[in-house]
Each structure stands twice: as structure tokens, then as C-alpha cells.
Scaffold this active site. Structure first.
Site, short mmCIF file in Angstrom:
data_model
loop_
_atom_site.label_atom_id
_atom_site.label_comp_id
_atom_site.label_asym_id
_atom_site.label_seq_id
_atom_site.Cartn_x
_atom_site.Cartn_y
_atom_site.Cartn_z
N HIS A 120 2.77 -6.03 5.33
CA HIS A 120 1.55 -6.48 4.63
C HIS A 120 0.28 -5.92 5.28
O HIS A 120 0.26 -5.60 6.47
CB HIS A 120 1.48 -8.02 4.62
CG HIS A 120 1.34 -8.58 6.02
ND1 HIS A 120 2.43 -8.85 6.81
CD2 HIS A 120 0.26 -8.89 6.76
CE1 HIS A 120 2.02 -9.32 7.97
NE2 HIS A 120 0.69 -9.35 7.98
N SER A 170 0.66 4.05 9.33
CA SER A 170 0.05 5.04 8.46
C SER A 170 -0.27 6.29 9.25
O SER A 170 -0.38 6.25 10.49
CB SER A 170 -1.23 4.44 7.89
OG SER A 170 -2.05 5.44 7.33
N TYR A 183 -9.41 -0.22 8.88
CA TYR A 183 -7.97 -0.09 8.62
C TYR A 183 -7.30 0.77 9.69
O TYR A 183 -6.27 0.39 10.27
CB TYR A 183 -7.80 0.52 7.23
CG TYR A 183 -6.40 0.91 6.81
CD1 TYR A 183 -5.47 -0.06 6.46
CD2 TYR A 183 -6.02 2.25 6.74
CE1 TYR A 183 -4.19 0.29 6.05
CE2 TYR A 183 -4.75 2.61 6.34
CZ TYR A 183 -3.83 1.63 5.98
OH TYR A 183 -2.57 2.00 5.58
N LYS A 187 -4.21 0.02 12.50
CA LYS A 187 -2.96 0.78 12.53
C LYS A 187 -2.75 1.43 13.90
O LYS A 187 -1.62 1.50 14.39
CB LYS A 187 -2.93 1.81 11.41
CG LYS A 187 -2.88 1.21 9.99
CD LYS A 187 -1.65 0.32 9.78
CE LYS A 187 -1.39 0.01 8.31
NZ LYS A 187 -0.26 -0.94 8.14
N ASP A 221 -0.20 0.94 -6.68
CA ASP A 221 -1.40 0.66 -7.49
C ASP A 221 -2.64 0.51 -6.61
O ASP A 221 -3.69 1.08 -6.89
CB ASP A 221 -1.21 -0.62 -8.31
CG ASP A 221 -0.15 -0.44 -9.39
OD1 ASP A 221 0.18 0.73 -9.71
OD2 ASP A 221 0.35 -1.46 -9.90
N1 LIG Z 1 -0.02 3.18 -0.28
C1 LIG Z 1 -0.39 4.07 0.62
O1 LIG Z 1 -0.95 5.11 0.33
C2 LIG Z 1 -0.08 3.81 2.09
C3 LIG Z 1 -0.30 4.85 2.98
C4 LIG Z 1 -0.01 4.65 4.33
C5 LIG Z 1 0.46 3.43 4.75
N2 LIG Z 1 0.67 2.42 3.84
C6 LIG Z 1 1.13 1.13 4.35
O2 LIG Z 1 2.18 0.63 3.55
C7 LIG Z 1 2.15 -0.79 3.56
C8 LIG Z 1 2.19 -1.30 2.12
O3 LIG Z 1 1.11 -0.74 1.40
P1 LIG Z 1 1.02 -0.80 -0.19
O4 LIG Z 1 0.29 0.40 -0.64
O5 LIG Z 1 2.34 -1.11 -0.74
O6 LIG Z 1 0.02 -2.05 -0.36
P2 LIG Z 1 -0.07 -3.18 -1.51
O7 LIG Z 1 0.67 -2.78 -2.73
O8 LIG Z 1 -1.51 -3.49 -1.61
O9 LIG Z 1 0.70 -4.39 -0.84
C9 LIG Z 1 0.11 -5.17 0.15
C10 LIG Z 1 0.91 -6.45 0.26
O10 LIG Z 1 0.30 -7.30 1.25
C11 LIG Z 1 0.05 -8.58 0.68
N3 LIG Z 1 -1.14 -9.17 1.28
C12 LIG Z 1 -2.44 -8.84 1.08
N4 LIG Z 1 -3.25 -9.64 1.80
C13 LIG Z 1 -2.44 -10.51 2.46
C14 LIG Z 1 -2.68 -11.60 3.32
N5 LIG Z 1 -3.91 -11.97 3.67
N6 LIG Z 1 -1.61 -12.29 3.81
C15 LIG Z 1 -0.34 -11.94 3.45
N7 LIG Z 1 -0.06 -10.91 2.64
C16 LIG Z 1 -1.10 -10.21 2.13
C17 LIG Z 1 -0.11 -8.30 -0.81
O11 LIG Z 1 0.21 -9.43 -1.60
P3 LIG Z 1 -0.80 -10.62 -1.96
O12 LIG Z 1 -2.07 -10.01 -2.43
O13 LIG Z 1 -0.04 -11.36 -2.99
O14 LIG Z 1 -0.95 -11.41 -0.69
C18 LIG Z 1 0.95 -7.24 -1.04
O15 LIG Z 1 2.22 -7.81 -1.19
C19 LIG Z 1 0.89 -1.18 4.32
O16 LIG Z 1 1.22 -1.49 5.67
C20 LIG Z 1 0.05 0.07 4.28
O17 LIG Z 1 -0.84 0.16 5.36
C21 LIG Z 1 0.40 2.59 2.53
#
Ligand SMILES: NC(=O)c1ccc[n+]([C@@H]2O[C@H](COP(=O)([O-])OP(=O)(O)OC[C@H]3O[C@@H](n4cnc5c(N)ncnc54)[C@H](OP(=O)(O)O)[C@@H]3O)[C@@H](O)[C@H]2O)c1
Ligand SMILES: *[C@@H]1O[C@H](CO)[C@@H](O)[C@H](O)[C@H]1NC(C)=O
Ligand SMILES: *[C@@H]1O[C@H](CO)[C@@H](O)[C@H](O)[C@H]1NC(C)=O
Length: 294
Positions: A120, A170, A183, A187, A221
Site C-alpha cells: 500500500h 519503486s 514519495y 521509498k 489507474d
Molecule cells: N503504478 C506504478 O507506476 C508504480 C510504480 C512503482 C512502484 N509502484 C508501487 O506499487 C505499489 C502499488 O501501486 P499501485 O499503482 O497499484 O497503487 P494503487 O492502485 O493506488 O493502490 C494503492 C493501494 O493502497 C491503498 N491505500 C491508499 N491509502 C491507504 C491508507 N491510508 N491505508 C491503507 N491503504 C491505503 C489503496 O486502497 P484504498 O484507497 O481503498 O485504501 C490501494 O489498495 C505501491 O507500493 C507503489 O509505490 C507503483
């Protein structure tokens, strides 16, 4: 400069060839059958996809995030896909009492734990640093301290099972990048905490693996909506990303690089040609597409 570029291209080519022919894929998904797994941030994005992969592999799954109706839907789909069992617990990871509660819930449901997937992240902006240090502190709570809290709470169970901690970080947890000051700070902190802990585990013969995942731009998304247009590079698929994270954790790898060519290769430049890396990275941004800050 031209010579340097050629040299770098040659080195990258050799490394890619080595990577693709080294065939290090000894992963058998059936090893996750009946394994007891927590996935945080699993109401959307990569976390949701990890839950589906684990369900297909026949794991026992406990997922968490804040949005209960989304968690409910993900759990329903996990059951359909073949999970040994699937449960959810809603709450916010700015609350360390809740972070511990998730681990205790797994103990109550499964009587132990094999894999803790920390994924998360709290909401942040994508823009020039606005000077708000309080936001950095709040984000450290959600993105780092809850990870540490859950790891500490889960350690007795993970020691018993010889289990895995999987930390989703990341590319910007290894290299600084514009528009992600808070952010990126969080990380980098994960690397310090978990890489140091991994060394202590080795010294102490603690048989719990720690896998730090260095992830490039993925087509979730939230990411696409945030950076659309600003980052020129194409987004990689979240389904494959989720699979590679689970695979790396199950194989007890130190680190996972996904996508490899967008993370590991540029990181080779970090310590040897940082200015060249900065130059390449900055070329990748279209600042005119930045959304106004909320
Ligand atoms: N997508 C990318 O480009 C990318 C790149 C590098 C690394 N990452 C890493 O991959 C991981 C997942 O990213 P993602 O793109 O899949 O993000 P995402 O779709 O926005 O998912 C984030 C999740 O965290 C939850 N969340 C948000 N605020 C929270 C809180 N205060 N307490 C508990 N849960 C919370 C959200 O659900 P709710 O809002 O329901 O709480 C959601 O389930 C992250 O660690 C991110 O840093 C992503
Ligand atoms: C923190 O989490 C605990 C356990 O879920 C809950 O009882 C408490 O109300 C939460 N605190 C806040 C401020 O939400
Ligand atoms: C550590 O745990 C793994 C997974 O349970 C197991 O396969 C391995 O044999 C264990 N290693 C040691 C040294 O106990």
C-alpha cells in the site's frame, strides 16, 4: 559523448543477452498452494492483481486497504479463482494499531503466516515539492512505519514458517526523480530499513527472506491518471508486474526488478555516470503536461 553512448549501448546489450539466456526461472506456482499470505493495498492496482494470482495458486489470502466495498469484490473474485480461503479487513495504515491488527487477524484466521506482501501507499501529489514537510511525515507513517510495524508483528510467525517479507518499492526508491519528493523519500527509507534488516537476519541465521521490489511505471489507474503525459515511457502491465513480485518473494530473491530494462539497466549508471542518468531521465519528462497542484 558519442563514444560513451556507444559504449553504454554495448554494455547494455551484453547484459540483456546475459539476462535473457541465463534462464533463472525455477518458479513453480504450486509452491504457493495453501500458503498463508497477507497483501496490503489490495483494493486496486498491483495489490489487487497479486491477490488474483495468489488465488489461482490456491493460497489462503488476507487483503487490506481502506475501501471496504472494493475489498469485498476482490475477495469474491479470489474465491471464484480458487483461493484456499479469502478474507479482508478494512482500515487505514496511518494507524499503527490497525497495522498490527491486520497481522493478528491473519494469526486468528490461519494460525500462522508464510508471506507478508507490503504494497500500500498513501495519497500524494505529482508535482514540484510544495514545501510541506508535514505531508512528508504523514507519508512516512503510511508508506514506511506501517511496513516496519507489520514486519515486527509478523516476525514470530514468519520465523516459524521460514517465510517471506515482500516490500513493493519503486525505481524512485533507488534514484531521485522530479515531482515525487515525498514519495521518493519514503521509498528510499524502505531500502534502508529492509536491506539493513536483511543483513541482520543473515548474521543471526533468521530464516526469513526479504525481497525489495524495484518497480518502474505500471499501468494502474492511479499511476496513469497521475502522470499521464508527463512521463513519456510506456506503462508496463500490472498483471505481469504482480506475478513477478510474487515469484521473486517465493524464490527468496533479495530484489526484484520490473521492468528489468527500465530499472536494473538505468541503475547500472547510477553510481558510475549519475549525470548521464539524470540527463536521460530528464529527457523523459514533459513538464508542460503537469496537472495544476491541488
Ligand atoms: N503504478 C506504478 O507506476 C508504480 C510504480 C512503482 C512502484 N509502484 C508501487 O506499487 C505499489 C502499488 O501501486 P499501485 O499503482 O497499484 O497503487 P494503487 O492502485 O493506488 O493502490 C494503492 C493501494 O493502497 C491503498 N491505500 C491508499 N491509502 C491507504 C491508507 N491510508 N491505508 C491503507 N491503504 C491505503 C489503496 O486502497 P484504498 O484507497 O481503498 O485504501 C490501494 O489498495 C505501491 O507500493 C507503489 O509505490 C507503483
Ligand atoms: C486505529 O485502529 C484501531 C484498530 O483497528 C481502531 O480500534 C482505532 O479506532 C483506530 N484509530 C483511529 C484513530 O482510527
Ligand atoms: C528456510 O525456510 C525455507 C522455507 O520454509 C526452507 O525451504 C529452508 O530449508 C529453510 N532454511 C533453513 C536453513 O532452515
Amino acid at each position: 559523448m558519442a563514444l560513451l553512448t556507444k559504449l553504454i549501448v554495448a554494455v547494455i546489450g551484453l547484459l540483456l543477452a546475459f539476462y535473457f539466456y541465463s534462464g533463472n526461472d525455477a518458479f513453480d506456482p504450486s509452491t504457493l498452494k495453501e500458503k498463508r499470505v497477507i497483501v496490503t493495498g489490495a483494493s486496486s492496482g498491483i495489490g489487487e492483481q497479486m491477490a488474483y494470482h495468489l488465488a489461482k495458486m490456491g493460497s489462503h489470502i488476507l487483503i487490506t486497504a481502506r475501501t471496504e466495498d472494493r475489498l469485498k469484490k476482490v475477495v469474491e473474485k479470489c474465491v471464484e479463482l480458487g483461493a484456499a480461503s479469502a478474507h479482508y479487513i478494512p482500515g487505514s495504515m496511518d494507524n499503527m494499531t490497525f497495522a498490527k491488527q491486520v497481522v493478528h487477524e491473519a494469526e486468528g484466521l490461519f494460525g500462522g503466516l508464510d508471506m507478508l506482501i507490503l504494497n500500500h501507499i498513501g495519497f500524494t501529489y505529482f508535482n514540484y515539492f510544495d514545501g510541506n514537510v508535514d505531508h512528508v511525515r504523514d507519508l512516512l507513517e503510511i508508506n514506511v512505519l506501517s511496513y516496519a510495524t507489520m514486519t515486527v508483528a509478523a516476525l514470530p510467525m514468519l520465523k516459524k514458517s521460514g517465510g517471506n517479507v515482500v516490500v513493493v518499492s519503486s525505481f524512485v526508491g533507488k534514484v531521485g526523480a522530479p515531482f515525487t519528493v515525498p514519495y521518493s523519500t519514503t521509498k528510499f527509507a524502505l531500502d534502508g530499513f529492509f536491506s539493513s534488516l536483511r543483513m541482520e537476519f543473515k548474521q543471526q541465521n533468521t530464516n526469513v527472506s526479504i525481497t525489495l521490489c524495484v518497480i518502474s511505471y505500471i499501468d494502474t489507474d492511479s499511476a496513469v491518471n497521475t502522470v499521464a503525459g508527463v512521463i513519456q515511457q510506456p506503462a508496463a502491465p500490472k498483471e505481469e508486474c504482480a506475478f513477478e513480485i510474487i515469484k521473486g518473494g517465493a524464490l527468496r530473491q533479495r530484489e526484484v526488478y520490473y521492468q528489468y530494462q527500465a530499472t536494473k539497466i538505468p541503475l547500472l549508471l547510477r553510481d558510475w555516470a549519475p549525470e548521464f542518468l539524470e540527463y536521460i531521465m530528464l529527457k523523459n519528462y514533459d513538464v508542460t503536461k503537469l496537472k495544476p497542484q491541488q
